[in-house]
Structure formats: C-alpha cells, structure tokens
Design an enzyme around this catalytic site. Sequence first.
Site, mmCIF file in Angstrom:
data_model
loop_
_atom_site.group_PDB
_atom_site.id
_atom_site.type_symbol
_atom_site.label_atom_id
_atom_site.label_comp_id
_atom_site.label_asym_id
_atom_site.label_seq_id
_atom_site.Cartn_x
_atom_site.Cartn_y
_atom_site.Cartn_z
ATOM 1 N N GLY A 31 0.809 -1.221 0.000
ATOM 2 C CA GLY A 31 0.000 0.000 0.000
ATOM 3 C C GLY A 31 0.835 1.261 0.000
ATOM 4 C CG HIS A 34 5.039 4.910 -4.952
ATOM 5 N ND1 HIS A 34 5.627 4.166 -5.958
ATOM 6 C CD2 HIS A 34 5.498 4.379 -3.782
ATOM 7 C CE1 HIS A 34 6.428 3.262 -5.430
ATOM 8 N NE2 HIS A 34 6.356 3.355 -4.108
ATOM 9 C CG HIS A 37 3.143 0.568 -5.311
ATOM 10 N ND1 HIS A 37 3.194 1.684 -4.513
ATOM 11 C CD2 HIS A 37 3.841 -0.397 -4.668
ATOM 12 C CE1 HIS A 37 3.879 1.400 -3.410
ATOM 13 N NE2 HIS A 37 4.285 0.146 -3.485
ATOM 14 C CD GLN A 148 16.271 -2.718 -12.493
ATOM 15 O OE1 GLN A 148 15.936 -3.026 -13.632
ATOM 16 N NE2 GLN A 148 17.101 -1.710 -12.222
ATOM 17 C CE LYS A 149 13.297 2.309 -3.855
ATOM 18 N NZ LYS A 149 12.618 1.692 -2.764
ATOM 19 C CG ASP A 150 12.026 -3.125 -3.274
ATOM 20 O OD1 ASP A 150 12.513 -2.683 -2.235
ATOM 21 O OD2 ASP A 150 11.026 -2.605 -3.822
ATOM 22 C CE LYS A 184 7.050 9.138 -8.857
ATOM 23 N NZ LYS A 184 5.923 10.073 -8.761
ATOM 24 N NE ARG A 187 10.289 1.456 5.145
ATOM 25 C CZ ARG A 187 10.153 0.190 4.742
ATOM 26 N NH1 ARG A 187 10.438 -0.141 3.497
ATOM 27 N NH2 ARG A 187 9.731 -0.737 5.576
HETATM 28 P P1 AMP Z 1 6.141 -2.285 -1.553
HETATM 29 O O1 AMP Z 1 4.749 -1.795 -1.419
HETATM 30 O O2 AMP Z 1 7.171 -1.279 -1.183
HETATM 31 O O3 AMP Z 1 6.354 -3.641 -0.925
HETATM 32 O O4 AMP Z 1 6.380 -2.515 -3.106
HETATM 33 C C1 AMP Z 1 5.520 -3.311 -3.865
HETATM 34 C C2 AMP Z 1 6.133 -3.537 -5.223
HETATM 35 O O5 AMP Z 1 6.341 -2.290 -5.879
HETATM 36 C C3 AMP Z 1 7.494 -4.237 -5.151
HETATM 37 O O6 AMP Z 1 7.597 -5.166 -6.211
HETATM 38 C C4 AMP Z 1 8.448 -3.078 -5.345
HETATM 39 O O7 AMP Z 1 9.684 -3.475 -5.895
HETATM 40 C C5 AMP Z 1 7.677 -2.219 -6.320
HETATM 41 N N1 AMP Z 1 8.162 -0.849 -6.269
HETATM 42 C C6 AMP Z 1 8.375 -0.069 -5.192
HETATM 43 N N2 AMP Z 1 8.882 1.127 -5.548
HETATM 44 C C7 AMP Z 1 9.006 1.099 -6.887
HETATM 45 C C8 AMP Z 1 9.477 2.040 -7.854
HETATM 46 N N3 AMP Z 1 9.911 3.241 -7.514
HETATM 47 N N4 AMP Z 1 9.461 1.683 -9.172
HETATM 48 C C9 AMP Z 1 9.013 0.443 -9.525
HETATM 49 N N5 AMP Z 1 8.547 -0.480 -8.662
HETATM 50 C C10 AMP Z 1 8.549 -0.155 -7.364
#
Ligand code: AMP
Length: 279
Positions: A31, A34, A37, A148-150, A184, A187
């Site tokens: 959640g 941005h 996601h 790929q951010k992670d 993005k 956090r």
């Molecule tokens: P999170 O909600 O942070 O667990 O992220 C959910 C998914 O969104 C994960 O696969 C992240 O790698 C991806 N994600 C987070 N930030 C970005 C970003 N800036 N660009 C592309 N994918 C992202």
Amino acid sequence: MKTITTIDELKKWVRKKKHANASIGLVPTMGALHDGHLSLLKKARKENDAVVMSLFVNPAQFGPDEDFDRYPRDFDRDHGLAEAAGADVLFAPTTEEMYPTQSRIAIHAGEQAQVMCGVSRPGHFDGVLKVVTKLFHLTEADRAYFGQKDAQQLAIIEAFVRDYDFPLTIVRGETVREEDGLAKSSRNVYLTETERMEAPHLQKALQLGTALYREGKDPIPEMTDYIQHHTSGKIDYIELHSFPDLHGPITNEAALAIAVQFGGARLIDNTIFKTKGPN
Ligand code: AMP
C-alpha cells in the site's frame, strides 16, 4: 473493482476466473501506493485477463525495531488509485486472515540474502518469501510483478520460483523515479525537507559508480565519499554484485546497490547494468 478481504472470497473469485480460462496477474504491495506500484499494475493489466493487487503490510518482513507500526496506511486513497489503474480485485486481508496461526514451517532465503539488505534486516527476505508463497497460491497467478527498485527481493523471488517450480512467471518492472531522480518509495514521506533535497544524490552516486566501474575502477570508495559529502545520511551499504546471483564473480550483469539511513527513513536504490558493451 472488487475489494476482497477474506481468503475464502478470493478463492471463489479465482476459481471463477480459472474456470473461464482467464489469465491472472498479481501485483503484491504494502500500500501507500505511488507511480512505481501503478506502473506494475498497468503492465499487469496489459498482459493478463484479470489483475489482483494485494495490499498487505506484512508483519513477517519487518524486524522488531523497524517501522511496521508507523508504515503509511491510507486505504481509501489506495483503493482509488488501484481502481483507476485498472485492478479487478484489491485483496486487502487483515494480519489474522493471512496468518491465523503461528507458522510451524519456516522458509529461509539462501545465499542471496547474505548481502545488502539481508545483513541489516535479518529475516526480512524470509518474511517476504512467506507472504509471496501464500499470495502465489491463493491467487493462482500466471504472472507476478515485482519492481527492480527492490533488486535483491526480485532476485530472491526469481530464484525461489525457479528452485521450487512455482507455476508462474515473475515479471520485472523498471524503477519509477521522481523528476529529480529519487526512486519513488512509500517511505519517502518520512524524509524531512532537507533530507528530501539530499535524497536524489543516491541515484547520482549510482551513476558515478557505474561510470567508474566502466573505467575499470573500484566504485565504492568514491561513492562513499560522494554520499558523505552530499547527504546527512549514514551509509548502510554500498555494494557491487553479480546479478541476479548476488555472490561470486561478476559475469554478464552487475547490480550496484546503495542503502542510506536518514533520520526517519532508510532509502535504498540500485542500478543493474550489463558489464560489457553499451548500456
Ligand atoms: P512495496 O509496497 O514497497 O512492498 O512494493 C511493492 C512492489 O512495488 C514491489 O515489487 C516493489 O519493488 C515495487 N516498487 C516499489 N517502488 C518502486 C518504484 N519506484 N518503481 C518500480 N517499482 C517499485
């Protein structure tokens, strides 16, 4: 868009879709949505008949001193964004629904979790594998989308799926950035105004490091100097690894990755590049 909060209801929806031979795309998130996601969601929308976005702040992937309690949560905003980007289902279970009992079986990420974030966040990737296992099974997804951010998370999930024959394809999404280059992240809201101005230097350091690597130099010392001069953050790590193995000699692709702890936010970023030829 349908909001589903129970596993039973999700299974019913999945059964109907499978019965109609529909392909299912899954976009797991915590959640605070941005454009990163949403770019994964739009990709999933194009490549599948039906799309599930999951929204679950997964306690299993947070350490005891991490930000689970204060992680940004805004269901109504997320609901609007997911619907506008074309999700068919927003799966938003409670912790009790996902983890009704203490797990007796643990999943341990392997060697790839012994570097980078795996060192500063022990158990983090085990928690990630726990939740994605459940999500993969529950949604019976044909494709699951990860950013790929992670990069380390992506590499570990790809290996997990290959090692254990999960019947789905992992699709990589490029990192979406702010105009000034900051990746993005949910956090980023924790940053003070000054830290927010300093934060784009993470990407600049990665660009500097990539150029140095291409010149045959060790990028880490200069990147360290750069971050120390341009930000008030404390470097957690700057590491260069073969990608996606994250250990052993660098072959075709390398990942240069950085984590910096600011006052209230730990930011990560990376670049993945071919070690030979243009890119
Ligand atoms: P999170 O909600 O942070 O667990 O992220 C959910 C998914 O969104 C994960 O696969 C992240 O790698 C991806 N994600 C987070 N930030 C970005 C970003 N800036 N660009 C592309 N994918 C992202």
